[in-house]
Design a protein around this motif. Structure first.
Motif, short mmCIF file in Angstrom:
data_model
loop_
_atom_site.label_atom_id
_atom_site.label_comp_id
_atom_site.label_asym_id
_atom_site.label_seq_id
_atom_site.Cartn_x
_atom_site.Cartn_y
_atom_site.Cartn_z
N UNK A 1 41.35 -18.81 -22.66
CA UNK A 1 42.41 -19.54 -21.95
C UNK A 1 43.01 -20.62 -22.85
N UNK A 2 42.16 -21.26 -23.65
CA UNK A 2 42.62 -22.33 -24.54
C UNK A 2 43.62 -21.82 -25.57
N UNK A 3 43.54 -20.51 -25.89
CA UNK A 3 44.40 -19.95 -26.93
C UNK A 3 45.79 -19.57 -26.43
N UNK A 4 46.01 -19.62 -25.10
CA UNK A 4 47.34 -19.30 -24.56
C UNK A 4 47.88 -17.99 -25.15
N UNK A 5 47.15 -16.91 -24.93
CA UNK A 5 47.53 -15.62 -25.51
C UNK A 5 48.80 -15.09 -24.85
N UNK A 6 49.79 -14.76 -25.68
CA UNK A 6 51.05 -14.18 -25.21
C UNK A 6 51.26 -12.85 -25.92
N UNK A 7 51.10 -11.72 -25.24
CA UNK A 7 51.35 -10.43 -25.88
C UNK A 7 52.80 -10.29 -26.33
N UNK A 8 52.99 -9.75 -27.51
CA UNK A 8 54.32 -9.60 -28.11
C UNK A 8 54.50 -8.13 -28.52
N UNK A 9 55.61 -7.54 -28.10
CA UNK A 9 55.89 -6.15 -28.44
C UNK A 9 56.99 -6.09 -29.50
N UNK A 10 56.71 -5.38 -30.59
CA UNK A 10 57.68 -5.21 -31.68
C UNK A 10 58.11 -3.75 -31.70
N UNK A 11 59.41 -3.53 -31.60
CA UNK A 11 59.95 -2.16 -31.54
C UNK A 11 60.97 -1.95 -32.66
N UNK A 12 60.60 -1.12 -33.64
CA UNK A 12 61.52 -0.70 -34.70
C UNK A 12 62.08 0.67 -34.31
N UNK B 1 48.86 -14.59 -20.70
CA UNK B 1 47.97 -13.83 -19.81
C UNK B 1 47.00 -14.73 -19.06
N UNK B 2 47.18 -16.06 -19.16
CA UNK B 2 46.20 -16.97 -18.54
C UNK B 2 46.05 -16.76 -17.04
N UNK B 3 47.16 -16.45 -16.35
CA UNK B 3 47.07 -16.24 -14.89
C UNK B 3 46.16 -15.06 -14.57
N UNK B 4 46.21 -14.03 -15.39
CA UNK B 4 45.34 -12.88 -15.17
C UNK B 4 43.90 -13.17 -15.60
N UNK B 5 43.73 -13.96 -16.65
CA UNK B 5 42.38 -14.27 -17.14
C UNK B 5 41.56 -15.02 -16.10
N UNK B 6 42.19 -15.98 -15.41
CA UNK B 6 41.43 -16.79 -14.45
C UNK B 6 40.96 -15.97 -13.25
N UNK B 7 41.55 -14.79 -13.06
CA UNK B 7 41.13 -13.94 -11.94
C UNK B 7 39.94 -13.05 -12.30
N UNK B 8 39.59 -12.99 -13.58
CA UNK B 8 38.48 -12.15 -14.00
C UNK B 8 37.14 -12.83 -13.69
N UNK B 9 36.12 -12.04 -13.47
CA UNK B 9 34.79 -12.55 -13.17
C UNK B 9 34.08 -12.90 -14.48
N UNK B 10 33.81 -14.20 -14.72
CA UNK B 10 33.16 -14.58 -15.98
C UNK B 10 31.73 -14.04 -16.11
N UNK B 11 31.16 -13.55 -15.00
CA UNK B 11 29.80 -13.03 -15.03
C UNK B 11 29.75 -11.56 -15.47
N UNK B 12 30.92 -10.95 -15.67
CA UNK B 12 30.93 -9.56 -16.13
C UNK B 12 30.19 -9.43 -17.47
N UNK B 13 29.55 -8.30 -17.73
CA UNK B 13 28.94 -8.09 -19.05
C UNK B 13 30.01 -8.24 -20.14
N UNK B 14 29.63 -8.83 -21.26
CA UNK B 14 30.61 -9.12 -22.32
C UNK B 14 31.43 -7.90 -22.74
N UNK B 15 30.79 -6.74 -22.97
CA UNK B 15 31.59 -5.58 -23.39
C UNK B 15 32.68 -5.22 -22.37
N UNK B 16 32.33 -5.29 -21.08
CA UNK B 16 33.31 -4.94 -20.05
C UNK B 16 34.42 -5.99 -19.97
N UNK B 17 34.03 -7.25 -20.13
CA UNK B 17 35.02 -8.33 -20.08
C UNK B 17 36.04 -8.18 -21.21
#
Length: 383
Positions: free
Chosen positions: A215-226, A278-294
């Motif tokens: 969340x601290x990283x404020x991830x913003x997906x970016x799409x590049x189309x050539x 993606x922060x709004x979606x991240x906060x909805x995830x269960x932090x207790x999920x196994x790391x690989x699944x998360x």
């Protein structure tokens, strides 16, 4: 946190620039490269202009901005950015994007941001591309930080931890946005997938849970189309060499050819589309999920955002129809579009010079590069 721990990987501080400029100006290899990049300007004038730059951004505006826009104007049919999904300019983001071109993905992003009166990004760049000492110095002047690669497992873990801490520091303390590719190296077949290892690296730095750190990283997906990938024929060639030559590995000469071809090859239209954080979606995830699944869920989330934001061109639809042997997408292109694309593919295939050239295999690989963005877009948007 001691800032000296980042000295091996960080961009130069502005106060270090005068010394670095003098080292570059005295380097014959840099002199040669600068004169090739700016043939109409004497090297003395280039050196004088460099010495006048007091900050990294001044250097970028004085040199990189003009050179990159000249490349865009000479070798593309337009370069655009839609940044409206991130209207808050007081925040700083980690742009995670698909990766098409070694140099231009991050370079074009920075000049497009400058045109919006925004700051340029700090750029993650692999040390395998820093072939000469002058290149390593130049990229660090150009706000790049170094991703160390050819390391032992233990060294790799230490380097990943250092880079992660540096990136968190860059977002939270330096207040600078970052560009990083979603995977190590380019997706040769344009099937863009986020590597979990990139997210695991980002989650080393910071404090709290994995989700807190991301969340601290404020991830913003970016799409590049050539519209056209200048290196498509080189990527297809690499597919055949990997198939036919046991233990095949690219050489330094190959990397240089890919960089040169990417810079000065025809690209058609080029579009950058930023998704929201993606922060709004991240906060909805269960932090207790196994790391690989998360990590897997977060990678899939980023992929959906990137795939849904492709700018699709006639060639993508033509390639999909040619591969599938049907005419599902004929409403998206004209006969002229199809002829133009097929002619382009044929000309690129002619440029491949390897023994036992397997044209059927090579053509299929090239068509796949243009069809995959459409395939992934359809899956992401459930069309």
């Amino acid at each position: 946190m001691s800032m000296t721990m980042f000295d091996e990987i960080r961009p130069y501080y502005d106060e270090e620039l005068p010394q670095i400029f003098e080292e570059l100006i005295a380097d014959p290899a840099f002199q040669n490269a600068a004169c090739i990049a700016m043939p109409e300007v004497s090297f003395d004038a280039i050196a004088s202009k460099m010495r006048a730059c007091k900050t990294k951004q001044e250097f970028q505006k004085a040199f990189c901005y003009g050179i990159l826009w000249k490349i865009a104007n000479d070798f593309s049919d337009g370069l655009t950015l839609d940044h409206t999904a991130l209207p808050d300019r007081s925040k700083f983001y980690t742009y995670i994007s698909n990766h098409r071109d070694i140099i231009l993905d991050s370079g074009f992003l920075s000049i497009l941001l400058l045109d919006l009166d925004m700051d340029t990004v700090e750029i993650a760049i692999g040390d395998n591309l820093l072939i000469y000492p002058w290149i390593k110095k130049l990229v660090r002047v150009n706000k790049s930080f170094i991703v160390q690669r050819a390391l032992s497992m233990r060294q790799m873990l230490e380097a990943s931890a250092c880079m992660s801490r540096y990136m968190h520091y860059t977002i939270t303390e330096k207040r600078q946005s970052i560009w990083i590719a979603q995977r190590e190296g380019r997706a040769k077949d344009s099937d863009d997938r986020t590597q979990d290892s990139v997210l695991k690296m980002l989650a080393i730095g910071g404090e709290g849970t994995i989700l807190d750190r991301l969340l601290e990283m404020n991830i913003a997906p970016l799409t590049i189309s050539y519209e056209y990938d200048s290196c498509d024929y080189l990527k297809a060639q690499e597919f055949q060499l990997r198939r036919d030559v046991e233990g095949y590995k690219k050489t330094t000469k190959d990397d240089l050819l890919n960089m040169k071809t990417g810079l000065f090859g025809y690209k058609g239209r080029v579009h950058f589309q930023v998704a929201g954080s993606i922060n709004e979606e991240l906060v909805k995830l269960d932090p207790a999920l196994p790391k690989p699944e998360l990590f897997s869920r977060i990678s899939a989330l980023i992929d959906r955002k990137i795939h849904a934001n492709y700018r699709l061109y006639p060639g993508n639809y033509v390639a999909h129809d040619l591969l599938s042997g049907n005419s599902s997408f004929t409403s998206y292109y004209t006969n002229d579009d199809k002829q133009r694309f097929e002619s382009y593919i044929a000309k690129q295939l002619e440029r491949i010079e390897i023994p036992h050239k397997d044209l059927t295999f090579l053509r299929e690989k090239m068509l796949l590069m243009y069809a995959n963005p459409l395939t992934n877009y359809l899956a992401a948007t459930c069309v």
